[in-house]
Structure formats: C-alpha cells, structure tokens
Design a protein around this motif. Structure first.
Motif, mmCIF file in Angstrom:
data_model
loop_
_atom_site.group_PDB
_atom_site.id
_atom_site.type_symbol
_atom_site.label_atom_id
_atom_site.label_comp_id
_atom_site.label_asym_id
_atom_site.label_seq_id
_atom_site.Cartn_x
_atom_site.Cartn_y
_atom_site.Cartn_z
ATOM 1 N N ALA A 123 36.966 40.851 32.677
ATOM 2 C CA ALA A 123 36.247 42.193 32.975
ATOM 3 C C ALA A 123 37.505 43.193 33.942
ATOM 4 O O ALA A 123 38.138 41.987 35.340
ATOM 5 C CB ALA A 123 35.142 41.830 33.324
ATOM 6 N N ALA A 124 36.734 44.145 34.279
ATOM 7 C CA ALA A 124 38.088 44.922 35.283
ATOM 8 C C ALA A 124 37.239 44.415 36.405
ATOM 9 O O ALA A 124 37.652 44.121 38.020
ATOM 10 C CB ALA A 124 37.901 46.672 35.071
ATOM 11 N N GLU A 125 35.869 44.008 36.571
ATOM 12 C CA GLU A 125 35.595 44.094 38.227
ATOM 13 C C GLU A 125 35.962 42.723 38.700
ATOM 14 O O GLU A 125 36.480 42.710 40.047
ATOM 15 C CB GLU A 125 33.413 44.020 37.736
ATOM 16 N N PRO A 126 34.986 41.654 37.655
ATOM 17 C CA PRO A 126 36.167 40.633 38.860
ATOM 18 C C PRO A 126 37.473 39.910 38.716
ATOM 19 O O PRO A 126 37.807 39.531 39.926
ATOM 20 C CB PRO A 126 35.801 39.065 37.735
ATOM 21 N N MET A 127 37.732 40.621 37.697
ATOM 22 C CA MET A 127 39.666 41.204 38.220
ATOM 23 C C MET A 127 40.157 41.672 39.915
ATOM 24 O O MET A 127 40.904 41.664 39.917
ATOM 25 C CB MET A 127 40.214 41.882 36.707
ATOM 26 N N GLN A 128 39.321 43.122 39.788
ATOM 27 C CA GLN A 128 39.520 43.411 41.424
ATOM 28 C C GLN A 128 39.085 42.449 42.299
ATOM 29 O O GLN A 128 39.788 42.000 43.708
ATOM 30 C CB GLN A 128 38.646 44.573 41.438
ATOM 31 N N HIS A 129 37.960 41.598 41.939
ATOM 32 C CA HIS A 129 38.034 41.018 42.843
ATOM 33 C C HIS A 129 39.188 39.548 43.276
ATOM 34 O O HIS A 129 38.977 39.483 44.200
ATOM 35 C CB HIS A 129 36.466 40.331 42.493
ATOM 36 N N TYR A 130 39.674 39.360 42.573
ATOM 37 C CA TYR A 130 40.708 38.632 42.311
ATOM 38 C C TYR A 130 41.301 38.947 42.638
ATOM 39 O O TYR A 130 42.332 38.749 43.913
ATOM 40 C CB TYR A 130 40.996 38.079 40.825
ATOM 41 N N LEU A 131 42.054 40.335 42.266
ATOM 42 C CA LEU A 131 43.723 40.938 43.404
ATOM 43 C C LEU A 131 42.728 40.943 45.018
ATOM 44 O O LEU A 131 43.736 40.638 45.459
ATOM 45 C CB LEU A 131 43.196 42.604 42.624
ATOM 46 N N ASP A 132 42.134 41.569 45.368
ATOM 47 C CA ASP A 132 41.635 42.078 46.812
ATOM 48 C C ASP A 132 41.834 40.112 47.438
ATOM 49 O O ASP A 132 42.109 39.905 48.516
ATOM 50 C CB ASP A 132 40.121 41.841 46.916
#
Length: 767
Positions: A123-132
């Motif tokens: 999912a996009a939201e947890p992926m963004q958290h991983y990038l952060d």
C-alpha cells in the motif's frame, strides 16, 4: 492484416517516443527498453508511463552508471501494481536525497530491495513511511567533519537496505522504526558496530528484533483472510493494510493528511483497510480479531444503505451508527452463530455508573451499554430505557433484515427519550466505549456537496467492480543456476477459474474424431479395472487351488518336496491414480499449422478433449490447468477442470474458451501443480505437461536460467513422489527438453497426430 499493421505502427511510434523521453544512451538500456516499456504500458496509466520515463531519465543523468536505470525500469511497473502509481513521487524524492548525499552508492541497493519491501507493505501509505524511515536513518548516521555538511556515507544504511524485506516479513512499520531508532541511538558513534547492528549480525540487533515482533501480521494472513471473505461473503474486495502505532512526530507527518480515524478499520473504493498487526486480546487470537473485523465490514457492504448526513446532527449520526452496527451484527450472527462468542469477548461491557452526567457527556457511554445489551441478553443492566429500546430493536429485527432507515428512526426515538442536559458538555466519556473490530462507518453517509458520481462512481470504483478478481498471489522461489541458490519469493503466481465459452465447440471436435474414439475405446476396455482378480501360489489363502494341490500330492508320494503354495486368494484390481494435465498457453499456441487452416491451439483442444474423455472412461481422478506468464511478477495459472469435477458441459465450456497468453515461465507452474497433486490420496501421481516451446519470459535475458529452474522444479516433484512427463510439440525440443525432464518426454514431430498420440501416451504411462 491492416489492423495488425496499424497496431505495429502505433507501437513503433510509442517506442520511439518513449526512447526520446527517456533520453538514455546506455546500450544495455536499449537492449531491454522495448520489453520494459511494454510491461509498463500494460500496468501503468498513460500519465504513469510518462512519470516512469521521467524518473528513468533522472536516474540516467545522475552519474551513477547504468545499474540504477536498469533496476528501476525492470522493477517499477510491478512495484506500482502493489503500492500504486502515487508512490513514485516519494520514491523519486528519496532517490534525489540519496544522490545529493555521500550515500550515492546506496541507490542501487535501495532500488533492488524496493520490490521486496512493496510486496510486504502492499500500500502507498506504509511505503511512504518506509521511505521516510530510510531517509531519517541516512540523515542520522551520515558523518560530518565540521558539523555542517555530511561528508561520510552512512555505514548503517548500506547494511540496512538488503535486510529491509527480511525485517518487514516479521515487523510492522512501527516496529521497524523502533528497531532502527535503537540502533541509531546506541551505535551512532561506532561505524563497525552500526554496520553489524543493521545487518542483523550483532546480539543486541537480534534481541531488539525479537522484542519488536508481536501480534498477527496482516501480510502473513492476507491470502487466508481474502479466501475466507470470498467463501463466506462472496466479496472479492482486496485487503489493504494501514500502519499502526506510529508516533505523531514521525518525519513528514505534518506534510501529509492523517487518516480520518486512528487504528480503525474502514473500506473505500481501493479495498478494505485493516491494521497491519493485531495482538491477541481478551482471550481472542489476532487472526480471529481480523475475522471479526472482516465479517463486520462485509455485513455493512451487503446490508447497509447510505443516508444523507446533512439531515442529522453529530449526536444523531453517532446514535444511528450504533443501531446500524448492532443490526449488522445481528444479521451476521444469524448467518454464522459461531461469531457471537468473538463479538462478546471483544465488545466492551461498560459499568452502569461509570459516567457522571453532570461533569461529562455520557451519550457514548449510554450507546455502548445499549449496544452490549443488544448483543448479550445476559447483560445485567437495569436501566428501563435501555430495556425498552433493546426490546424495540429485537421486535424490528424479528420481521427480517430491517433497514438502515429503520435504524435511523429507532436511533432518533432513543435520543428523544434519553436526552440529558450533560449531552452538550464538551468533555466526552470514552472509557469502555470503543468497539475496536467495528469500522468507522464512513460508508454510511453521503453529503449534498459531494455528488454521487464523485463519491461512489469514481473510475477506480468502477474498475474494481468490473475487474475479474483473482485469488491472492502465491509466491514461489526460482532457481538461479549461476549462484546455485534459490531466489526466495521471486515469482508471483495468480490462479483463477478460467472463463467459460461455448461447449458445442468441444462436442464438434469430439464428433470429428469419433472413429479414433471407437479405436481408443477398445484399448480402454483392456485397461479398465476388473473387480476381482485371482492370486495363485499362496501359502495362506481363502480357497484351495485344486490343480496345485494335486500336483503337490503327486510330488509328496513320489518322494519330492511338495510346494506348500497350494491356496489362492482374490484382490480387487483398481487404478489408484491421480493425473493433472498442465497446458502451456503461451502466445505461440496461436500460430497456424503448416499447410493447414488450424492453429496449434485448436489441435490442442481436440487432443485434450479426447484425453479427458478417455480418462473419464477409466475412472481416474484427473484435473486440467493451463498457464502463461508476463514477467516473474505475473504467472497466470488457470483452472479448467478440478479433481472433484466431472467431465461435462462446465469443463467443456472452459476448454473451449482458452486463448494464447504471453510467455512460458514453467517452473512456478510446475510447483503450483504439485501443490494440488500432493494433496491427492493416490498411489501414483502423474503430471503431464503439454508444451510447444522452451521455458522463456520477457524479463529473463538468460534463456538458460528458466530451463535450469524448470529442471530444478522437476527434481522437487520427484522428491514429492510425483511422476512428471512432458509432451513437446517443438521439433527442436531435443536441445533442451532432456535437460529438464531427463528421459521422461516425447516429442511429437507431426503435430497433426497430437489427438491420437496424447491419449495413447497416457495409456502407455498408466498401463
């Protein structure tokens, strides 16, 4: 021909335009660009393809060589399929930050691990958290000489990136952040220890990793839960995890909107949103808590009708939601009574005198007690209004399913009866009022300022409604002969039931071969099991064999040693056999036969139909499936006939509808076929593979690798007691088919004889 030429011209123009936009002069990129663009065009929207090419051009001009460009072009379409095209700006920003820091060498490992991370997060939201989190790790561990600009690359980042998919296999995003934070705080000033920590080699790294592992991860049970949702509710909605337990100070939190509710399930056009992890609670396992949440949401999706939110105040909406939740759970328990135990264990039981109405608003408290009373007849509350409306609710539901409108009327009557002066107080009593398996009911409300088209008929919603849903993917390893090791979870295989066609086509093909069928019938009569067969020469048997007894008596009287085996017994002659016919449905099946108007596909349909008819005559358990692939991320496994299905109209319709697909990634299909054969209680298990070419796929330039993987898969099947035999229609198959199947293959040089040879080969193998 004109249409094909036009299509080819359009593709060439698109290819030329893509090359111009990519503007990359690496010869290695030119070799694979056409295949990469084809994969991207089939997965991404036109705008997504444009962004994809722009990011590739950015990587090509970064000065880090060809490797980042090749990795990105090959991997991004499948990553986008998992987490959505909207994740690309975040990925590009992360790449830009890495390039501007001393950590440029980490770009290739970052891209290589991104597909594994996406498979776990999905999912996009947890992926963004991983990038952060990745960028935060880089910032906190990159060294500086003067304390102004970063000078030295992070020793922890290079060790962390290859381990990220492994860590996310057991941790949530919040758990991963805690693990990273401990490593940075403890080893920030010691590069060697930092590297050992983030590569999971140090003792404290493994200890913190074990400490952060808890609960039931949605990603590990997504397939099981998805299958249950389909089987119990006939609901194909995808399951999408959202991260839980993240602190408010998470990097970038202020730049992105927060979810409407915290740690609360909900559903929208993209699917059913569930927390990424659930712990055991109140004596209920995490997996059962997921089942309860899914059942509640599935009930809403089936029985709830949206209401106009503008007609009600916030307090009225809260009361309506409570009554509607109780209606849905009543209908669920009627259908699946076993869920009542889980609902009762998870539903809070507020104390009657826990809320002081003179100091705080007690509306939530009263509604939670009413909800508990409706669910639990042994609730023990003494409030007269509560008993009255619990009885009204039961009377309303006694007439059938009721409706959301009926619940709204009941809720308004309840508010009118129980209104208190303290209900207007700003402080609300929340203790023991949250039912955590219930969703946030956003689906229950419509707003006048949002049109129905915007809210409920988005392109994504129409796409989900119209798309043919498949089972969740299975991940299989693939053998790399160069490194002599498996690539774990390398191939994503999607299985589905083949769409039906016209069964009369198969009937016509069988009628065409009626003469051959009569000849096969005579052979089948010889193979058909006999009920009883006499077994002679038994010392202990059911009856005396008179001929052998007289012979032994004569031997005894003549002084010779008599043969004691003078009895006989009977046994049943049966064929304890399970057969699975696996069809290669790659694009080359559409090729016409030399000097014939038929295609290989049409001839294959004739042969398979005759073989299925023959096996049905023998009474053997058999199944038919087909496969084709489009890169390692999409191997399609299509069920044509199951072991429990009879050979009849339904199977004929599916067989009539088969069409050529893309490529032939055989190893994953063999392993998945073995998954079904292994479950059969048969003395002999036979896997017949019908193919017209060697294993190949568009994303694998080394043609030997997929041949070696198929050979490894055949060896795995041998170890499971499954006999594999290949029937090849490729006249050049001798160059490779022996490497895969050993001596267990047959090459049919004259393809037109396939309808005759296929049943004969089967009978020879099972005689």
């Amino acid at each position: 021909m004109v249409a094909e030429a036009s299509h080819d011209d359009a593709w060439e123009q698109s290819l030329a335009s893509g090359r111009a936009q990519l503007a990359c002069r690496f010869p290695q990129v030119d070799d694979v660009f056409a295949d990469c663009l084809r994969a991207a065009s089939s997965t991404l929207s036109p705008a997504g393809v444009s962004d994809y090419l722009d990011c590739g051009r950015f990587l090509g001009r970064m000065g880090r060589g060809v490797e980042p460009v090749l990795i990105f072009l090959a991997e991004w379409p499948q990553i986008a399929r998992l987490v959505g095209e909207g994740a690309l700006p975040g990925v590009r920003q992360a790449l830009h930050s890495l390039a501007r820091s001393p950590n440029g060498k980490a770009i290739a490992p970052f891209l290589q691990s991104l597909a594994g991370v996406a498979r776990r997060l999905a999912a996009a939201e947890p992926m963004q958290h991983y990038l952060d989190l990745t960028l935060e790790l880089m910032q906190r561990t990159s060294g500086s000489i003067h304390g102004i600009h970063q000078t030295y690359a992070s020793p922890g980042l290079a060790a962390f990136l290859p381990q990220a998919p492994v860590l996310l296999a057991s941790l949530t995003i919040a758990g991963l952040r805690n693990w990273v934070d401990y490593g940075v705080r403890t080893h920030a000033d010691h590069p060697q220890r930092q590297s050992a920590y983030f590569s999971l080699q140090s003792a404290d790294s493994r200890a913190v990793f074990q400490r952060e592992r808890h609960g039931t991860l949605l990603v590990d049970h997504e397939r099981l839960l998805g299958l249950g949702l389909r089987a119990l509710w006939d609901d194909p909605a995808p399951l999408v995890p959202y991260p839980t337990g993240l602190p408010a100070t998470w990097p970038g939190a202020s730049e992105r909107p927060a979810p409407a509710t915290v740690d609360c399930p909900y559903y929208d056009a993209d699917g059913i949103r569930l927390p990424d992890v659930l712990d055991d609670a109140h004596g209920v396992r995490g997996i059962d808590r997921y089942q309860a949440a899914l059942a509640h949401i599935a009930g809403h999706r089936r029985w709830s009708q949206p209401l106009i939110a503008d007609n009600f105040s916030p307090q009225q909406r809260l009361a309506i939601e409570t009554f509607e939740d109780s209606r849905i759970e009543t209908l669920i328990v009627r259908r699946y009574p076993g869920l009542r135990r889980i609902f009762l264990a998870l539903h809070p039981q507020p104390l009657a005198d826990a809320c002081d109405p003179t100091r705080v608003c007690c509306l939530r408290h009263r509604l939670a007690m009413l909800s508990r009373a409706i669910l639990d007849p042994q609730h023990g509350y003494r409030d007269a209004d509560l008993h009255d409306f619990a009885g009204r609710f039961a009377l309303t539901m006694a007439g059938g399913e009721a409706s959301s409108q009926a619940m709204a009327a009941l809720a308004l009557a309840y508010l009118a009866r129980t209104r208190r002066a303290g209900d207007q107080l700003p402080t609300v009593h929340f203790t023991d009022t949250r039912v955590d398996y219930r969703d946030d009911n956003r689906h229950l409300w419509r707003y006048h300022e949002l049109s129905d088209d915007e809210e409920f008929a988005t392109p994504r919603a129409r796409q989900v409604a119209n798309e043919i849903m498949h089972l969740p993917p299975r991940h299989y390893p693939e053998w790399d002969y160069r490194s002599q090791s498996y690539r774990l979870d390398w191939v994503s295989l999607y299985e589905s039931l083949h769409a039906p066609g016209d069964a009369t086509l198969i009937d016509r093909l069988l009628a065409k071969h009626a003469r051959l069928a009569r000849r096969l019938q005579r052979l089948l009569d010889l193979l058909r099991p006999q009920d009883r067969v006499r077994v002679r020469y038994q010392e202990d048997g059911a009856d005396l064999d008179h001929d052998l007894a007289l012979r032994s008596l004569a031997d005894l009287r003549s002084g010779a040693v008599p043969d004691p085996r003078i009895n006989f017994s009977h046994r049943t002659s049966g064929r304890n056999l399970a057969v699975l016919l696996l069809l290669d449905l790659s694009r080359s099946l559409g090729d016409p036969l030399p000097e014939s108007s038929q295609t290989i596909l049409e001839l294959g349909q004739e042969a398979v139909a005759l073989l299925a008819w023959a096996i049905e005559q023998l009474g053997d358990a058999f199944a038919i499936a087909g496969f084709h692939s489009d890169t390692r991320h999409e191997v399609r496994y299509l069920h044509l006939k199951g072991f429990s299905e009879p050979w009849g109209e339904t199977v004929k319709r599916r067989l009539a509808a088969i069409r050529p697909g893309d490529s032939t990634r055989m190893g994953a299909a063999l392993r998945h076929a073995a998954h079904y054969l292994q479950a059969r209680p048969a003395g002999k298990k036979l896997l017949l593979v019908l193919t017209d070419g060697q294993p190949a796929d568009v994303d694998e330039p080394d043609e030997r690798r997929l041949i070696e993987d198929a050979r490894k898969a055949v060896g795995e099947l041998d170890g499971q007691g499954i006999f594999t035999f290949c029937i090849s229609l490729d006249r050049q198959a001798d160059d490779y088919v022996g490497d895969i199947f050993g001596r267990r293959y047959s090459v049919i040089d004259h393809i037109e004889r396939l309808p005759q040879r296929l049943p004969e080969l089967f009978m020879a193998l099972t005689r």
